[in-house]
Design a protein around this motif. Structure first.
Motif, PDB file in Angstrom:
ATOM      1  N   LYS A  12      31.594  62.802  12.471  1.00  0.00           N
ATOM      2  CA  LYS A  12      31.330  61.654  11.596  1.00  0.00           C
ATOM      3  C   LYS A  12      32.124  60.453  12.087  1.00  0.00           C
ATOM      4  O   LYS A  12      33.142  60.600  12.758  1.00  0.00           O
ATOM      5  CB  LYS A  12      31.763  61.990  10.159  1.00  0.00           C
ATOM      6  CG  LYS A  12      30.984  63.132   9.549  1.00  0.00           C
ATOM      7  CD  LYS A  12      31.439  63.398   8.132  1.00  0.00           C
ATOM      8  CE  LYS A  12      30.635  64.544   7.534  1.00  0.00           C
ATOM      9  NZ  LYS A  12      30.998  64.797   6.154  1.00  0.00           N
ATOM     10  N   ASP A  16      34.444  57.551   7.581  1.00  0.00           N
ATOM     11  CA  ASP A  16      34.253  58.646   6.641  1.00  0.00           C
ATOM     12  C   ASP A  16      35.524  59.472   6.439  1.00  0.00           C
ATOM     13  O   ASP A  16      35.488  60.524   5.807  1.00  0.00           O
ATOM     14  CB  ASP A  16      33.125  59.564   7.115  1.00  0.00           C
ATOM     15  CG  ASP A  16      31.758  58.928   6.987  1.00  0.00           C
ATOM     16  OD1 ASP A  16      31.649  57.890   6.302  1.00  0.00           O
ATOM     17  OD2 ASP A  16      30.801  59.462   7.565  1.00  0.00           O
ATOM     18  N   CYS A  31      37.096  65.163   6.313  1.00  0.00           N
ATOM     19  CA  CYS A  31      36.319  63.993   5.876  1.00  0.00           C
ATOM     20  C   CYS A  31      36.427  63.791   4.359  1.00  0.00           C
ATOM     21  O   CYS A  31      36.835  64.684   3.621  1.00  0.00           O
ATOM     22  CB  CYS A  31      34.863  64.135   6.306  1.00  0.00           C
ATOM     23  SG  CYS A  31      33.959  65.464   5.495  1.00  0.00           S
ATOM     24  N   GLU A  33      34.126  63.583   2.091  1.00  0.00           N
ATOM     25  CA  GLU A  33      33.240  64.459   1.332  1.00  0.00           C
ATOM     26  C   GLU A  33      33.876  65.833   1.105  1.00  0.00           C
ATOM     27  O   GLU A  33      33.871  66.359  -0.010  1.00  0.00           O
ATOM     28  CB  GLU A  33      31.917  64.610   2.081  1.00  0.00           C
ATOM     29  CG  GLU A  33      30.848  65.327   1.311  1.00  0.00           C
ATOM     30  CD  GLU A  33      29.546  65.355   2.078  1.00  0.00           C
ATOM     31  OE1 GLU A  33      28.809  66.335   1.905  1.00  0.00           O
ATOM     32  OE2 GLU A  33      29.272  64.412   2.842  1.00  0.00           O
TER      33      GLU A  33
END
Length: 78
Positions: A12, A16, A31, A33
């Motif tokens: 990524k 991010d 990351c 997320e």
């Protein structure tokens, strides 16, 4: 530039990832997320401990209790 997340293994862009000044390169190796998922799961797993601490503080700290009541009144959905 891109970086591979250590948790999910997906490459990524650096946007991010969160900043992490203590680590090498100044960027976390997980990351956003994956980190959000980790935090959410931790809060669900430890909800009783979190709520108990909040209850104790509300019972013993009058300033916190009043601030919490004001917040609840401000964002009441009824």
């Amino acid at each position: 530039m891109k970086k591979v997340c250590k948790k999910c293994g997906v490459e990524k862009p650096l946007l991010d990832y969160e900043k992490y000044t203590a680590g090498k390169g100044g960027i976390r190796n997980i990351c956003r997320e994956c980190e959000t998922t980790r935090r959410r799961n931790w809060k669900r797993k430890n909800a009783d401990r979190i709520n108990e601490g909040r209850r104790e503080r509300t019972a013993n700290d009058p300033e916190y209790r009043e601030a919490y009541r004001k917040y609840k009144r401000k964002y009441r959905t009824i």
